[in-house]
Design an enzyme around this catalytic site. Structure first.
Site, PDB file in Angstrom:
ATOM      1  CD  GLU A 113      -2.635  -1.384   2.499  1.00 32.85           C
ATOM      2  OE1 GLU A 113      -3.861  -1.675   2.357  1.00 32.85           O
ATOM      3  OE2 GLU A 113      -2.045  -1.584   3.453  1.00 32.85           O
ATOM      4  CD  GLU A 133      -3.359  -6.979   4.160  1.00 33.03           C
ATOM      5  OE1 GLU A 133      -2.694  -5.871   4.059  1.00 33.03           O
ATOM      6  OE2 GLU A 133      -3.390  -7.571   3.285  1.00 33.03           O
TER       7      GLU A 133
END
Length: 255
Positions: A113, A133
């Site tokens: 990210e 995640e």
């Protein structure tokens, strides 16, 4: 002790993650150091380009340090950790000068990210990107399902976010997420950044604003920045300020 460093030389800034023992995973202190450096870059205007680099051969950035967020209560996790991370990564994305992420090794979760918040990315052949995640019971929280959705095809994003698959540098290049795959990604990024020294600083900044407005990267602020920059150079603005200072009625020339 700082784990995010900033050096500026010859118009090129080097923003460096320096926590290799933890795979450059983000702690709250590192996030605050990153945003402080972004504020400095924006304020002093000494850099024409920013290279985001990381120490260590094992990872560009492994994301957020699990030890830093695992015990945070849910409400604070959403309000402080997730929204706070967004605020800081958005700050990087909205720097006026071009930014290049130098992905010398694996970029996972928040590390991916972070790279997505840059304008360009250069990867080493053996590096991979991933959104792992769901393997620890959470979801991407720092724009992995939002900004990344604008940068890579939906099926590839789902492959990473839903199935946890790693994506090679070659596939990232084919998808358009990466500008170049190079054995020496730092040298490749430096060559890209060096070309900016031959371009107009103001034109480069405005072009970045225009593209961001088109793709929805802080569209409202970008449109107002473009309009305000244009009007600030006008004779009308100069007359309005002069009239205000002289306490008289302005006579606008319309130019």
């Amino acid at each position: 002790m700082s784990a995010v460093h900033l050096q500026i030389a010859g118009g090129i800034a080097m923003l460096r993650l320096d926590n290799p023992a933890r795979l450059n995973a983000f702690t709250p202190a590192m996030l605050e150091q990153l945003v402080a450096h972004c504020d400095r870059l924006d304020r002093d205007g000494a850099a024409r380009a920013v290279l985001l680099v990381a120490e260590g051969p094992r990872a560009f950035c492994a994301g957020a340090d699990i030890g830093a967020w695992a015990g945070i209560p849910p409400a604070e996790f959403a309000r402080l950790w997730v929204r706070g991370g967004h605020r800081i990564f958005d700050r990087l994305a909205r720097l006026p000068m071009p930014t290049v992420a130098v992905i010398q090794a694996h970029a996972f979760g928040g590390g991916l990210e972070l790279a997505a918040a840059c304008d360009l990315r250069v990867m080493a052949p053996g590096a991979t990107i991933a959104l792992p995640e769901t393997q620890v019971g959470i979801v991407p929280g720092w724009s992995g399902t939002q900004r990344l959705a604008r940068l890579i095809p939906e099926p590839l994003l789902k492959e990473m976010a839903l199935f946890g698959r790693r994506v090679s540098a070659e596939r990232a290049l084919a998808a358009g997420f990466v500008a170049e795959v190079a054995e020496d990604p730092l040298a490749a990024a430096q060559a890209i950044a060096g070309k900016l020294l031959e371009t107009s600083p103001r034109a480069t900044e405005v072009a970045k604003y225009m593209i961001h407005a088109a793709v929805g990267e802080d569209r409202d602020a970008m449109i107002e920045a473009l309009g305000s920059g244009m009007i600030a150079a006008s004779a009308d603005k100069a007359e309005g300020v002069a009239a205000f200072a002289a306490k008289r009625k302005p006579v606008f020339p319309g130019t």
